[in-house]
Scaffold this active site. Structure first.
Site, PDB file in Angstrom:
ATOM      1  N   SER A 117       0.823  -1.208   0.000  1.00 26.66           N
ATOM      2  CA  SER A 117       0.000   0.000   0.000  1.00 26.66           C
ATOM      3  C   SER A 117       0.857   1.258   0.000  1.00 26.66           C
ATOM      4  O   SER A 117       1.904   1.308   0.657  1.00 26.66           O
ATOM      5  CB  SER A 117      -0.904   0.010   1.240  1.00 26.66           C
ATOM      6  OG  SER A 117      -1.537   1.256   1.399  1.00 26.66           O
ATOM      7  N   TYR A 141      -2.737  -0.041   9.990  1.00 23.20           N
ATOM      8  CA  TYR A 141      -2.881  -0.702   8.688  1.00 23.20           C
ATOM      9  C   TYR A 141      -1.623  -0.470   7.845  1.00 23.20           C
ATOM     10  O   TYR A 141      -1.039  -1.413   7.310  1.00 23.20           O
ATOM     11  CB  TYR A 141      -4.104  -0.164   7.948  1.00 23.20           C
ATOM     12  CG  TYR A 141      -4.081  -0.495   6.471  1.00 23.20           C
ATOM     13  CD1 TYR A 141      -4.345  -1.796   6.029  1.00 23.20           C
ATOM     14  CD2 TYR A 141      -3.754   0.474   5.514  1.00 23.20           C
ATOM     15  CE1 TYR A 141      -4.288  -2.106   4.678  1.00 23.20           C
ATOM     16  CE2 TYR A 141      -3.706   0.164   4.168  1.00 23.20           C
ATOM     17  CZ  TYR A 141      -3.969  -1.125   3.756  1.00 23.20           C
ATOM     18  OH  TYR A 141      -3.898  -1.446   2.414  1.00 23.20           O
ATOM     19  N   LYS A 179     -17.157  -2.245   0.508  1.00 21.03           N
ATOM     20  CA  LYS A 179     -16.130  -1.604   1.319  1.00 21.03           C
ATOM     21  C   LYS A 179     -16.667  -0.447   2.168  1.00 21.03           C
ATOM     22  O   LYS A 179     -15.975   0.048   3.066  1.00 21.03           O
ATOM     23  CB  LYS A 179     -14.982  -1.105   0.432  1.00 21.03           C
ATOM     24  CG  LYS A 179     -14.191  -2.252  -0.206  1.00 21.03           C
ATOM     25  CD  LYS A 179     -13.152  -1.752  -1.190  1.00 21.03           C
ATOM     26  CE  LYS A 179     -12.021  -0.999  -0.509  1.00 21.03           C
ATOM     27  NZ  LYS A 179     -11.200  -1.855   0.361  1.00 21.03           N
TER      28      LYS A 179
END
Length: 321
Positions: A117, A141, A179
């Protein structure tokens, strides 16, 4: 068989659909359907089998018992909620799980691609290069992705199999309905426009004007093309940015949707205090390493990608059919 973890999700589902379009359906989908809404993502896909992520992991830990010959693993599944505060849960899902799959692939010489990411770059003040000096994750995250990238970096050649990590920038496109708050700004603004005719964006922050915060928005079909480029070039390994290399404003996303729908306007709302220090006001991939790896294709321009996505939302509700 090709294994796609997160296959009932957003990017994984698009990857499977593209493989199907190439005539490939010997695919094992690995996912977790606690959120049953993800079932809708599977309706348009062809695959051999489905397994829950915990059952799949248990088989991997038993040496792959009952799985048959695996040709490649695309490890797309993860907890992608950037607001999740349970660090133990995040590291178990995104770090420990990934390590187990990685070592299984290394032992068997199986190509392994995984999702990293762009959040590892934090506020981006040091740039967006695949370099430790640029990396400063702002939430757990991002840290889970950063930690696994560093684990991969410590592997010593020869590693025995292809390993590719893709640092996704701001991905949008079909199959992201489930999501909810983590869906792309394109999906959220589309629904706002359909409901009220108004697209709401953050007022100015971090020196940016109203709605002028800028992100590297990349269409999910382009992300899949990058994955398949590496699949077709198994001699190339590494960690690569997966972004267009061009930042666009949130205003540009809203205007592209308004242009396609033929109606709507933009309003600006105060920037939420809860996001102070945790928000990326600017992202833009440095594409140098991806280009050096041999990627020569162009990415879909933002307006064209938004228009296509808007048509999918209008025709199927946002699903691949």
């Amino acid at each position: 068989v090709i294994v796609v973890t997160g296959g009932a999700g957003f990017i994984g589902g698009n990857l499977i659909k593209t493989l199907n379009d190439k005539g490939i359906d010997d695919i094992l989908v690995v996912d977790h359907l606690k959120n049953s809404a993800k079932m809708e993502n599977l309706r348009g896909l062809q695959f051999t089998d489905y397994q829950d992520k915990d059952r799949f992991l248990a088989r991997i830990e038993r040496g792959g018992s009952g799985l048959g010959a695996i040709d490649a693993i695309f490890h797309i599944g993860a907890c992608s909620d950037t607001m999740e505060a349970d660090g133990a849960y995040m590291l178990e899902n995104n770090y420990e799980y990934s390590k187990i799959l990685l070592h299984y692939c290394l032992a068997g010489g199986i190509p392994f691609q995984y999702s990293s990411s762009a959040s590892v770059y934090g506020n981006g003040e040091k740039g967006f290069r695949e370099d430790a000096g640029c990396e400063h994750p702002l939430n757990v995250y991002a840290y889970s992705k950063y930690l696994f990238d560093n684990y991969v970096r410590r592997l010593k050649p020869p590693i025995g199999a292809q390993i590719v990590g893709l640092r996704y920038f701001n991905v949008f496109g079909p199959q992201e309905n489930h999501k909810c708050r983590m869906a792309s700004i394109a999906y959220q603004l589309y629904n706002q426009l359909k409901t009220s005719g108004v697209a709401r964006l953050f007022a100015g922050t971090d020196g940016y004007g109203d709605g002028e915060q800028r992100r590297d928005f990349i269409y999910v079909k382009d992300v899949v093309r990058v994955h398949l480029f590496f699949w077709e070039n198994p001699g190339v390994s590494g960690i690569f940015n997966c972004g267009t290399g061009r930042a666009n404003s949130f205003n540009a996303v809203a205007r592209a949707l308004i242009d396609r729908l033929g109606y709507g306007r933009i309003e600006y709302v105060p920037f939420p205090e809860t996001l102070n220090g945790k928000y990326q006001s600017f992202t833009e991939a440095d594409p140098g390493q991806l280009r050096s790896a041999g990627w020569e294709e162009e990415f879909t321009p933002l307006a064209a990608a938004i228009a296509e996505y808007c048509d999918v939302l209008e025709s199927t509700g946002g699903y691949l059919r």
